[in-house]
Design a protein around this motif. Structure first.
Motif, mmCIF file in Angstrom:
data_model
loop_
_atom_site.group_PDB
_atom_site.id
_atom_site.type_symbol
_atom_site.label_atom_id
_atom_site.label_comp_id
_atom_site.label_asym_id
_atom_site.label_seq_id
_atom_site.Cartn_x
_atom_site.Cartn_y
_atom_site.Cartn_z
ATOM 1 N N ALA A 79 0.827 -1.203 0.000
ATOM 2 C CA ALA A 79 0.000 0.000 0.000
ATOM 3 C C ALA A 79 0.859 1.251 0.000
ATOM 4 O O ALA A 79 0.398 2.332 -0.385
ATOM 5 C CB ALA A 79 -0.916 0.005 1.214
ATOM 6 N N GLY A 80 2.099 1.103 0.425
ATOM 7 C CA GLY A 80 3.018 2.227 0.430
ATOM 8 C C GLY A 80 4.429 1.742 0.667
ATOM 9 O O GLY A 80 4.658 0.577 1.029
ATOM 10 N N ALA A 81 5.401 2.617 0.465
ATOM 11 C CA ALA A 81 6.797 2.264 0.674
ATOM 12 C C ALA A 81 7.618 3.516 0.914
ATOM 13 O O ALA A 81 7.256 4.614 0.462
ATOM 14 C CB ALA A 81 7.350 1.491 -0.522
ATOM 15 N N ALA A 82 8.711 3.359 1.634
ATOM 16 C CA ALA A 82 9.680 4.429 1.842
ATOM 17 C C ALA A 82 11.056 3.890 1.479
ATOM 18 O O ALA A 82 11.396 2.758 1.838
ATOM 19 C CB ALA A 82 9.664 4.907 3.288
ATOM 20 N N SER A 95 18.500 9.640 -7.692
ATOM 21 C CA SER A 95 17.761 9.296 -8.905
ATOM 22 C C SER A 95 17.865 10.340 -9.997
ATOM 23 O O SER A 95 18.040 10.018 -11.171
ATOM 24 C CB SER A 95 16.286 9.062 -8.556
ATOM 25 N N GLU A 96 17.751 11.620 -9.646
ATOM 26 C CA GLU A 96 17.720 12.635 -10.686
ATOM 27 C C GLU A 96 19.053 12.725 -11.408
ATOM 28 O O GLU A 96 19.115 12.925 -12.617
ATOM 29 C CB GLU A 96 17.354 13.996 -10.087
ATOM 30 N N LEU A 137 12.437 8.581 -1.356
ATOM 31 C CA LEU A 137 11.017 8.743 -1.677
ATOM 32 C C LEU A 137 10.172 8.082 -0.610
ATOM 33 O O LEU A 137 10.617 7.172 0.093
ATOM 34 C CB LEU A 137 10.680 8.167 -3.060
ATOM 35 N N ILE A 138 8.967 8.569 -0.497
ATOM 36 C CA ILE A 138 7.927 7.912 0.290
ATOM 37 C C ILE A 138 6.664 7.987 -0.548
ATOM 38 O O ILE A 138 6.326 9.039 -1.096
ATOM 39 C CB ILE A 138 7.754 8.561 1.677
ATOM 40 N N LEU A 170 15.846 15.421 2.810
ATOM 41 C CA LEU A 170 15.011 15.052 1.671
ATOM 42 C C LEU A 170 14.832 16.267 0.781
ATOM 43 O O LEU A 170 15.121 17.396 1.175
ATOM 44 C CB LEU A 170 13.649 14.518 2.141
ATOM 45 N N GLU A 171 14.365 16.021 -0.424
ATOM 46 C CA GLU A 171 14.011 17.096 -1.344
ATOM 47 C C GLU A 171 12.597 16.816 -1.852
ATOM 48 O O GLU A 171 12.394 15.945 -2.691
ATOM 49 C CB GLU A 171 15.007 17.191 -2.499
ATOM 50 N N SER A 172 11.641 17.528 -1.306
ATOM 51 C CA SER A 172 10.253 17.317 -1.694
ATOM 52 C C SER A 172 10.006 17.903 -3.080
ATOM 53 O O SER A 172 10.511 18.977 -3.420
ATOM 54 C CB SER A 172 9.314 17.966 -0.683
ATOM 55 N N THR A 173 9.236 17.188 -3.874
ATOM 56 C CA THR A 173 8.864 17.675 -5.205
ATOM 57 C C THR A 173 7.406 18.087 -5.262
ATOM 58 O O THR A 173 6.902 18.438 -6.329
ATOM 59 C CB THR A 173 9.126 16.584 -6.264
ATOM 60 N N ASN A 174 6.744 18.047 -4.107
ATOM 61 C CA ASN A 174 5.326 18.380 -4.070
ATOM 62 C C ASN A 174 5.029 19.115 -2.765
ATOM 63 O O ASN A 174 5.158 18.545 -1.681
ATOM 64 C CB ASN A 174 4.479 17.107 -4.178
#
Length: 209
Positions: A79-82, A95-96, A137-138, A170-174
């Motif tokens: 249902a989710g992952a980190a 990743s980027e 990511l989460i 972390l670097e949030s993208t949202n």
């Protein structure tokens, strides 16, 4: 490479376990649904075919060291992952930066926006120089959102971050996700904007003494 061991835990009948290479396909599928409306990801890959073809490749390309170290955590039946990168992980595994050298779908004619390298470079300037945990990511499946699964994942994972007495980055993208991070002690360092790119939000959680 240190392998981080963690016992399975049950939180309100939701199990959190360590993921492994056997979960690579499932993690790619989770990314394909959970990031389909992410401003940054869809700015990089506005065409659905590019996005869908890239999602299964992303876990191996970006997070091999997390798979090897056992620092991928799965909640419920995916249902989710980190995904966390342990202290000492080379920043070239982010990743980027890898994506710059690996187009999402070879032969598709897709290329990343011209502002992409500058955005990554300016964001990376805020990354701590001292050892730290990096939250790559989460993600929570949209079908399971609103049940607090992201918070449960974060709470579980920060126990080993605090055990090590290290900061987390972390670097949030949202921007919609920032309230979750702030709830767990992450502080906004900057709002990085370059041209037409959606902003990135570097955030740091100081070491908990």
């Amino acid at each position: 490479m240190i392998v981080y061991r963690s016992l399975e835990v049950t939180l309100e009948e939701t199990t959190i376990r360590q993921g492994g290479w056997e979960d690579e396909e499932l993690l790619g599928a989770l990314l394909s649904v959970s990031f389909s409306a992410d401003p940054f990801v869809r700015w990089l890959m506005p065409k659905s075919v590019d996005f869908l073809q890239d999602s299964p490749k992303h876990p191996r390309r970006a997070y091999s060291q997390a798979f090897n170290a056992g620092t991928i955590y799965v909640i419920g039946d995916f249902a989710g992952a980190a995904v966390w990168l342990p202290p000492g992980t080379k920043k070239t595994d982010r990743s980027e930066e890898i994506a710059l050298a690996a187009p999402p779908s070879e032969g598709s004619g897709h290329s990343f926006p011209a502002e992409f390298p500058a955005l990554i470079s300016q964001s990376a300037a805020y990354c701590p120089s001292e050892p730290h945990w990096y939250l790559g990511l989460i993600a929570v499946d949209p079908a399971y959102r609103g049940r607090g699964l992201g918070a449960k994942l974060m709470e579980h994972c920060l126990t080993f971050v605090d055990r090590d007495g290290m900061p987390a980055y972390l670097e949030s993208t949202n921007s919609a996700n920032m309230s979750l991070y702030e709830r767990f002690g992450f502080k906004l360092l900057a709002e990085v904007r370059v041209g037409s790119a959606p902003p990135r939000f570097p955030m740091l959680r100081p070491a908990q003494k």
